[in-house]
Scaffold this motif. Sequence first.
Motif, short mmCIF file in Angstrom:
data_model
loop_
_atom_site.label_atom_id
_atom_site.label_comp_id
_atom_site.label_asym_id
_atom_site.label_seq_id
_atom_site.Cartn_x
_atom_site.Cartn_y
_atom_site.Cartn_z
N ALA A 137 99.81 53.52 29.50
CA ALA A 137 98.89 54.64 29.72
C ALA A 137 99.01 55.15 31.16
N GLY A 138 99.19 56.43 31.32
CA GLY A 138 99.28 57.04 32.64
C GLY A 138 100.67 57.07 33.24
N SER A 139 101.67 56.56 32.54
CA SER A 139 103.04 56.59 33.07
C SER A 139 103.94 57.41 32.15
N SER A 140 105.01 57.93 32.73
CA SER A 140 105.95 58.73 31.93
C SER A 140 107.41 58.46 32.29
N LYS A 141 107.66 57.76 33.39
CA LYS A 141 109.03 57.56 33.87
C LYS A 141 109.61 56.18 33.55
N CYS A 142 108.83 55.29 32.92
CA CYS A 142 109.28 53.91 32.70
C CYS A 142 110.64 53.79 32.01
N PRO A 143 110.96 54.63 31.02
CA PRO A 143 112.27 54.50 30.36
C PRO A 143 113.46 54.78 31.30
N THR A 144 113.19 55.28 32.51
CA THR A 144 114.27 55.51 33.47
C THR A 144 114.39 54.37 34.49
N TYR A 145 113.47 53.40 34.44
CA TYR A 145 113.46 52.28 35.38
C TYR A 145 114.21 51.09 34.80
N LYS A 146 115.30 50.70 35.46
CA LYS A 146 116.08 49.55 35.00
C LYS A 146 115.60 48.29 35.72
N MET A 147 115.43 47.21 34.95
CA MET A 147 114.93 45.95 35.48
C MET A 147 115.86 44.81 35.06
N VAL A 148 116.05 43.86 35.98
CA VAL A 148 116.78 42.62 35.69
C VAL A 148 115.80 41.48 35.91
N ILE A 149 115.69 40.61 34.91
CA ILE A 149 114.78 39.46 34.99
C ILE A 149 115.62 38.20 34.76
N ASP A 150 115.56 37.28 35.69
CA ASP A 150 116.24 35.99 35.57
C ASP A 150 115.17 34.91 35.56
N VAL A 151 115.26 34.00 34.61
CA VAL A 151 114.26 32.93 34.46
C VAL A 151 114.98 31.59 34.49
N THR A 152 114.43 30.66 35.26
CA THR A 152 114.96 29.29 35.28
C THR A 152 113.85 28.33 34.88
N VAL A 153 114.22 27.33 34.11
CA VAL A 153 113.26 26.34 33.65
C VAL A 153 113.78 24.96 34.03
N ASP A 154 112.92 24.17 34.64
CA ASP A 154 113.24 22.79 34.98
C ASP A 154 112.06 21.95 34.49
N GLY A 155 112.25 21.27 33.36
CA GLY A 155 111.13 20.57 32.74
C GLY A 155 110.12 21.60 32.25
N ASN A 156 108.88 21.52 32.75
CA ASN A 156 107.86 22.50 32.39
C ASN A 156 107.67 23.58 33.45
N SER A 157 108.43 23.51 34.54
CA SER A 157 108.33 24.49 35.62
C SER A 157 109.19 25.72 35.29
N VAL A 158 108.56 26.89 35.32
CA VAL A 158 109.24 28.15 35.04
C VAL A 158 109.21 29.00 36.30
N LYS A 159 110.37 29.47 36.73
CA LYS A 159 110.47 30.33 37.91
C LYS A 159 111.26 31.57 37.54
#
Length: 122
Positions: free
Chosen positions: A37-59
């Motif tokens: 709601a209130g945004s219109s440009k999100c489909p033009t924003y590229k994002m990279v997400i990297d996730v690491t897990v060590d046991g139960n710790s998520v970073k």
Amino acid sequence: MIRVVVLGGARTVLKNTGAAQAQTAAYNWTGYGVNVAGSSKCPTYKMVIDVTVDGNSVKGLFQQEGRPQRHFEATRDASGLFKAKADLGGSSAMDVTGSLKDGDSKVLLDGYCKFGGPLTKK
């Protein structure tokens, strides 16, 4: 570009004693945002997400193109779910939710836009 790093529990390492175990894994998602709601440009924003897990710790590390890299830290529960809040500076933040399960690992950043989807194991 925003980059997120998530490492997670897909590999098991047994120590010589046979009693101790550690699980580590890494995942990635790259894609474009979805408007909220209130945004219109999100489909033009590229994002990279990297996730690491060590046991139960998520970073996680995430970076939208042209923006500073940000991070989050969470603890996954017994069901493999995690949630956190990622500080974007000032009074801005994004809610981070996800799951780390065999065949169903995903992440969602929800704030000024929504970013996320299925995680690919590295």
